[in-house]
Motif scaffolding. Structure first.
Motif, PDB file in Angstrom:
ATOM      1  N   ARG A  18       0.881  -0.955   0.516  1.00 45.83           N
ATOM      2  CA  ARG A  18      -0.109  -0.133  -0.364  1.00 45.83           C
ATOM      3  C   ARG A  18       1.305   1.250  -0.455  1.00 45.83           C
ATOM      4  NH1 ARG A  18      -5.048   2.125   0.922  1.00 45.83           N
ATOM      5  NH2 ARG A  18      -5.768   3.259   1.478  1.00 45.83           N
ATOM      6  N   TYR A  19       1.828   1.242   0.542  1.00 41.21           N
ATOM      7  CA  TYR A  19       2.996   2.259   0.832  1.00 41.21           C
ATOM      8  C   TYR A  19       4.426   1.866   0.899  1.00 41.21           C
ATOM      9  CZ  TYR A  19      -1.515   5.140   2.733  1.00 41.21           C
ATOM     10  OH  TYR A  19      -2.577   5.238   2.774  1.00 41.21           O
ATOM     11  N   HIS A  27       6.070  10.245   5.346  1.00 44.39           N
ATOM     12  CA  HIS A  27       4.816  10.465   5.789  1.00 44.39           C
ATOM     13  C   HIS A  27       4.952  10.737   7.613  1.00 44.39           C
ATOM     14  CE1 HIS A  27       1.520   9.211   8.673  1.00 44.39           C
ATOM     15  NE2 HIS A  27       1.022  10.436   8.169  1.00 44.39           N
ATOM     16  N   MET A  30       6.526  13.593   8.664  1.00 44.99           N
ATOM     17  CA  MET A  30       6.095  14.767   8.609  1.00 44.99           C
ATOM     18  C   MET A  30       5.520  14.903   9.869  1.00 44.99           C
ATOM     19  SD  MET A  30       3.656  15.110   5.384  1.00 44.99           S
ATOM     20  CE  MET A  30       2.436  13.698   5.249  1.00 44.99           C
ATOM     21  N   PHE A  34       4.434  17.983  12.163  1.00 47.91           N
ATOM     22  CA  PHE A  34       3.852  18.692  12.533  1.00 47.91           C
ATOM     23  C   PHE A  34       3.851  18.408  13.633  1.00 47.91           C
ATOM     24  CE2 PHE A  34      -0.309  18.413  13.194  1.00 47.91           C
ATOM     25  CZ  PHE A  34      -1.288  19.075  12.760  1.00 47.91           C
ATOM     26  N   MET A  80       4.086  14.660  -0.699  1.00 51.73           N
ATOM     27  CA  MET A  80       2.726  13.463  -0.515  1.00 51.73           C
ATOM     28  C   MET A  80       1.617  13.742  -1.209  1.00 51.73           C
ATOM     29  SD  MET A  80       1.939  11.984   3.091  1.00 51.73           S
ATOM     30  CE  MET A  80       0.931  10.584   2.836  1.00 51.73           C
ATOM     31  N   TYR A 118      -9.043   5.453  -1.091  1.00 55.02           N
ATOM     32  CA  TYR A 118      -8.974   5.845  -0.148  1.00 55.02           C
ATOM     33  C   TYR A 118     -10.696   6.175   0.261  1.00 55.02           C
ATOM     34  CZ  TYR A 118      -4.516   6.825   0.019  1.00 55.02           C
ATOM     35  OH  TYR A 118      -3.200   6.839  -0.001  1.00 55.02           O
ATOM     36  N   GLN A 122     -11.538   9.900   3.757  1.00 55.77           N
ATOM     37  CA  GLN A 122      -9.675  10.128   3.842  1.00 55.77           C
ATOM     38  C   GLN A 122      -9.686  11.327   2.853  1.00 55.77           C
ATOM     39  OE1 GLN A 122      -9.452   5.822   3.001  1.00 55.77           O
ATOM     40  NE2 GLN A 122      -7.312   6.082   4.533  1.00 55.77           N
ATOM     41  N   ILE A 175      -5.973  16.799  11.571  1.00 58.78           N
ATOM     42  CA  ILE A 175      -5.071  15.764  11.773  1.00 58.78           C
ATOM     43  C   ILE A 175      -5.176  14.621  13.200  1.00 58.78           C
ATOM     44  CG2 ILE A 175      -2.059  15.039  12.834  1.00 58.78           C
ATOM     45  CD1 ILE A 175      -2.589  16.041   9.429  1.00 58.78           C
ATOM     46  N   HIS A 178      -7.932  12.573  12.017  1.00 58.04           N
ATOM     47  CA  HIS A 178      -7.167  11.374  11.015  1.00 58.04           C
ATOM     48  C   HIS A 178      -6.542  10.573  11.454  1.00 58.04           C
ATOM     49  CE1 HIS A 178      -4.371  10.137   7.586  1.00 58.04           C
ATOM     50  NE2 HIS A 178      -2.575  10.650   8.779  1.00 58.04           N
ATOM     51  N   ILE A 179      -5.858  11.379  13.176  1.00 61.68           N
ATOM     52  CA  ILE A 179      -5.590  10.092  13.743  1.00 61.68           C
ATOM     53  C   ILE A 179      -6.396   9.149  14.279  1.00 61.68           C
ATOM     54  CG2 ILE A 179      -4.618   8.805  15.912  1.00 61.68           C
ATOM     55  CD1 ILE A 179      -2.905  12.127  15.555  1.00 61.68           C
ATOM     56  N   SER A 188      -4.733  -0.042   8.849  1.00 60.72           N
ATOM     57  CA  SER A 188      -4.052   0.612   8.582  1.00 60.72           C
ATOM     58  C   SER A 188      -2.816   1.191   8.871  1.00 60.72           C
ATOM     59  CB  SER A 188      -5.051   2.419   9.267  1.00 60.72           C
ATOM     60  OG  SER A 188      -6.562   2.058   8.201  1.00 60.72           O
ATOM     61  N   PHE A 189      -2.611   0.881  10.392  1.00 62.19           N
ATOM     62  CA  PHE A 189      -1.370   1.285  10.832  1.00 62.19           C
ATOM     63  C   PHE A 189      -0.425   0.303  10.241  1.00 62.19           C
ATOM     64  CE2 PHE A 189      -0.486   4.476  14.347  1.00 62.19           C
ATOM     65  CZ  PHE A 189      -1.793   5.302  14.696  1.00 62.19           C
TER      66      PHE A 189
HETATM   67  C1  HEM Z   1       0.797  12.253  13.870  1.00 63.84           C
HETATM   68  C2  HEM Z   1       0.278  11.428  13.356  1.00 63.84           C
HETATM   69  C3  HEM Z   1      -0.165  10.517  12.351  1.00 63.84           C
HETATM   70  C4  HEM Z   1      -0.769   9.155  12.683  1.00 63.84           C
HETATM   71  C5  HEM Z   1      -0.608   8.315  14.022  1.00 63.84           C
HETATM   72  C6  HEM Z   1      -0.470   8.817  10.851  1.00 63.84           C
HETATM   73  C7  HEM Z   1      -1.368   7.363  10.695  1.00 63.84           C
HETATM   74  C8  HEM Z   1      -1.783   7.469   9.332  1.00 63.84           C
HETATM   75  C9  HEM Z   1      -2.131   6.335   8.792  1.00 63.84           C
HETATM   76  C10 HEM Z   1      -1.893   4.976  10.006  1.00 63.84           C
HETATM   77  C11 HEM Z   1      -2.419   6.256   7.613  1.00 63.84           C
HETATM   78  C12 HEM Z   1      -3.053   5.164   6.515  1.00 63.84           C
HETATM   79  C13 HEM Z   1      -4.038   4.751   6.613  1.00 63.84           C
HETATM   80  C14 HEM Z   1      -4.815   4.370   5.078  1.00 63.84           C
HETATM   81  O1  HEM Z   1      -3.681   3.400   3.758  1.00 63.84           O
HETATM   82  O2  HEM Z   1      -5.800   3.917   5.026  1.00 63.84           O
HETATM   83  C15 HEM Z   1      -2.376   7.445   7.261  1.00 63.84           C
HETATM   84  C16 HEM Z   1      -2.516   7.210   5.907  1.00 63.84           C
HETATM   85  C17 HEM Z   1      -2.432   9.217   5.636  1.00 63.84           C
HETATM   86  N1  HEM Z   1      -1.968  10.509   5.958  1.00 63.84           N
HETATM   87 FE1  HEM Z   1      -1.310  10.120   8.566  1.00 63.84          FE
HETATM   88  N2  HEM Z   1      -0.844  10.247  10.590  1.00 63.84           N
HETATM   89  C18 HEM Z   1      -0.202  11.388  10.650  1.00 63.84           C
HETATM   90  C19 HEM Z   1      -0.250  12.767  11.034  1.00 63.84           C
HETATM   91  C20 HEM Z   1      -0.203  12.815   9.049  1.00 63.84           C
HETATM   92  C21 HEM Z   1       0.091  14.404   9.151  1.00 63.84           C
HETATM   93  C22 HEM Z   1       0.441  15.376   9.985  1.00 63.84           C
HETATM   94  C23 HEM Z   1      -0.241  13.957   7.806  1.00 63.84           C
HETATM   95  C24 HEM Z   1      -0.339  15.981   6.340  1.00 63.84           C
HETATM   96  C25 HEM Z   1       0.161  17.011   7.166  1.00 63.84           C
HETATM   97  C26 HEM Z   1      -0.796  12.776   7.014  1.00 63.84           C
HETATM   98  C27 HEM Z   1      -0.743  12.651   5.890  1.00 63.84           C
HETATM   99  C28 HEM Z   1      -1.140  11.729   5.204  1.00 63.84           C
HETATM  100  C29 HEM Z   1      -1.987  11.178   4.566  1.00 63.84           C
HETATM  101  C30 HEM Z   1      -2.256  12.235   3.189  1.00 63.84           C
HETATM  102  C31 HEM Z   1      -2.329   9.990   4.208  1.00 63.84           C
HETATM  103  C32 HEM Z   1      -2.874   9.186   2.841  1.00 63.84           C
HETATM  104  C33 HEM Z   1      -4.535   9.493   2.913  1.00 63.84           C
HETATM  105  C34 HEM Z   1      -5.205   9.454   4.011  1.00 63.84           C
HETATM  106  O3  HEM Z   1      -5.144   8.359   4.833  1.00 63.84           O
HETATM  107  O4  HEM Z   1      -6.128   9.893   4.269  1.00 63.84           O
HETATM  108  N3  HEM Z   1      -0.780  12.302   8.563  1.00 63.84           N
HETATM  109  N4  HEM Z   1      -1.553   8.812   8.325  1.00 63.84           N
END
Ligand code: HEM
Length: 234
Positions: A18-19, A27, A30, A34, A80, A118, A122, A175, A178-179, A188-189
């Protein structure tokens, strides 16, 4: 060993990528930047959060480092965003998926329209970040003392600082959602840490993406012939 055997985990489940490693490194770098930006930014926002300047080594270092980390964060995000934009464009089924959100939450798969890499939630996160992150960069540069702020009228710098706070609030909220979503959707993790998901996970959560993957795999020439890893060790 056939390609199929190589793509199985220790439980014998079939896995798919997937990634890539570079996407995952980007990621998590970033994500770390953040967190540092959010904590040091909150420290500048209100005296009650002043103690958070210690995350960057005290008030002086926090003030110096925050904008530089901000620029690095923007560049990582831009990378990204460019590589993810294609998978975040809306498709017809997204609207139906949103309307069936109760079925999605109750795992009633047969009633949920298939979606791609997505889901619409998402995609919304992606586009909100595309709005907030460049706003943070532009407004941040406008009020960056001593380098740039002096070139602009004080009213512009004041408006920039208001917009910077609003965009930061929007990005932090996005965010947090998102978390929460990443924790809520089991698997997902693993995708963002190890890069792989099981075929069952992909089929369940992102059926159109899974179908695409299967089609691409079928069109690739078979590698059932012995690979380097099967060669006897002399
Ligand atoms: C700080 C803790 C963060 C955690 C725990 C986290 C966790 C994750 C995980 C588990 C995925 C995979 C989701 C999937 O494929 O179904 C993901 C995807 C992604 N993350 Fe994060 N993330 C964090 C911070 C960020 C930040 C700061 C950004 C951007 C500013 C970001 C942008 C994205 C994007 C664009 C994807 C791909 C699309 C999506 O799943 O929305 N993430 N993240």
């Amino acid at each position: 060993m056939s390609r199929d055997d190589q793509n199985r985990n220790h439980l014998g489940q079939r896995m798919m990528l997937r990634y890539s490693a570079s996407t995952r490194v980007n990621h998590w770098t970033m994500a770390l930047s953040f967190i540092l930006l959010a904590l040091s930014g909150l420290a500048f926002f209100h005296p009650a959060f002043f103690f958070l300047t210690h995350t960057l080594g005290g008030p002086v270092w926090a003030r110096i480092l925050h904008p530089f980390i901000g620029v690095a964060f923007f560049l990582l995000f831009a990378l990204m965003a460019v590589s993810h934009v294609g998978n975040n464009l809306p498709i017809k089924n997204d609207v139906r998926w949103m309307k069936q959100i109760k079925d999605v939450l109750a795992n009633r798969d047969e009633r949920v329209p298939p979606i791609g890499k997505y889901n619409p939630g998402q995609k919304l996160v992606f586009w909100l970040l595309v709005l907030c992150v460049p706003t943070l960069l532009i407004t941040g540069v406008l009020m960056w003392r001593p380098w740039f702020a002096g070139y602009f009228p004080v009213t512009i710098v004041r408006i920039a600082s208001l917009l910077h706070a609003l965009a930061a609030f929007g990005a932090i909220l996005t965010i947090v959602i998102h978390i929460y979503a990443a924790i809520w959707v089991k698997g997902s993790f693993g995708a963002m840490i190890r890069g792989f998901v099981t075929h069952a996970w992909a089929k369940h959560h992102h059926p159109l993406w899974y179908d695409d993957h299967v089609k691409r795999e079928r069109s690739r020439p078979s590698t059932d012939a012995p690979t380097r890893r099967d060669e006897p060790i002399a």
